[in-house]
Design an enzyme around this catalytic site. Structure first.
Site: not given
Ligand code: IPM
Ligand code: MN
Length: 356
Positions: A142, A190, A222, A246, A250
């Protein structure tokens, strides 16, 4: 206690969910006799529109001078569909994380029993899931330099960079979390491909003797992506680098049944930030339909992490859980969509519960 909070609603559904989290925060402060001072500032696409900068200096100053930051969401489709945009809302969030030194993002993953049927996963796999994902937040791909395009524009590059100091401090925090929980730590990397991952693994192994009670296992990302879905109960504390964290969190939100339920705390050098893990959900902006629970639960984490006010945090969590059990939920969680409550009606329900 005096609570000085910076409020950054941001984009999309941000202002709507923040409004509910603030109502809850205010009520809790009244109930427990705390003095609450909130100041609101711009961040994200709205800040680009108003002042041309997604994380203006005035916002940063406010965050630096506050005890905690409550953050809504960031992002706007106008920028998602324009790869040539020079300034992007997400840069605001990244700048905030970097400038506040928020190197650790803590994302608890739990399931509410009353929502077990909301997850696409089988009940026996998810009942009792309770783990914490710790995501490194200010390093890796990032932020690594160089990042950019070749002169002719046909080649693009991102760099994944980690220093020993960055890896040590996040692993230290993860080991400590494991000590406070069930003493099991999974380091996700990884290392079979990436040099940065090999540095992570080397440092984690060096640190193991310092925490002899913690059982550490190492898992390729993975494989971790698969195990999170297949055997989520095997995790207690998971630690990983920025982008893996990240993506995996999710994925983990699917276990709980909705992304609208997962809160997070970002902690580090300066003021801590509390934000839902979900994004700005632009399709729902202004419609009063988004789930405010992740933000309300982020406020609960704020009471606990920023102020050590554990009872206050626990009461908020109890109220959110009660609303879910009572079926007072937004459309993402409603069995019958026609009976779904609005964002503000869920807020009303929780406020009423807390006022009793
Ligand atoms: C999160 C979001 C952010 C990230 C984005 C909005 C930049 O997806 O906080 O998980 O990737 O960190
Ligand atoms: Mn995110």
């Amino acid at each position: 206690m005096k609570l000085n909070i910076a409020v950054l609603p941001g984009d999309g559904i941000g202002p709507e969910i923040m409004e509910q989290a603030l109502r809850v925060t205010k009520l809790i402060c009244q109930k427990f006799g705390h003095e609450l001072i909130t100041k609101t500032a711009l961040v994200g696409a709205v800040a680009i529109d108003e002042v041309g900068n997604p994380y203006p200096d005035t916002t940063h100053d406010l965050c630096m001078n506050s005890d905690a930051v409550l953050f809504g969401a960031i992002g706007h489709p106008r920028f998602d569909n324009d790869p040539s945009a020079k300034v992007r809302p997400e840069q605001g969030l990244l700048a905030m994380r970097k400038k506040l030194g928020l190197y650790a993002n803590i994302r608890p993953v739990i399931v509410f029993d009353s929502l077990l049927d909301k997850s696409p996963l089988k009940l026996d796999r998810i009942q009792g899931v309770d783990f914490v994902a710790i995501r490194e937040l200010t390093g890796g791909i990032y932020f690594g330099q160089p990042q950019g395009r070749s002169e002719n524009g046909d080649t693009a590059f991102d760099s994944c960079v980690y220093t020993r100091m960055e890896v040590e401090r996040i692993l230290e925090l993860a080991f400590q979390f494991a000590m406070k929980r069930n003493k099991r730590l999974t380091v996700v990397d990884k290392a079979n491909v990436l040099a940065t991952s090999r540095l992570w693994r080397q440092i984690a192994k060096e640190m193991e003797p310092k925490f002899p009670e913690v059982t550490v296992d190492y898992m390729f990302v993975d494989n971790a992506a698969m195990q999170i879905i297949q055997w989520p109960k095997k995790f207690d504390v998971m630690v990983t680098e920025n982008m893996f964290g990240d993506i995996l969190t999710d994925e983990a939100s699917v276990i709980s049944g909705s992304m609208g339920l997962l809160p997070s705390a970002s902690i580090g050098i300066h003021t801590s930030v509390f934000e839902p893990i979900h994004g700005s959900y632009p399709q729902a902006a202004g419609l009063n339909i988004a789930n405010p629970c992740a933000t309300i639960l982020s406020a609960a984490m704020m009471f606990e992490y920023a102020f050590s006010l554990m009872e206050e945090g626990a009461l908020i969590r109890k109220a959110v859980e009660a609303s879910i059990v009572a079926g007072a939920v937004t459309e993402d969680l409603a069995d019958d969509k026609s009976k779904a409550l609005s964002t503000s009606a869920v807020g009303d329900w929780i406020i009423e519960y807390l006022s009793k």
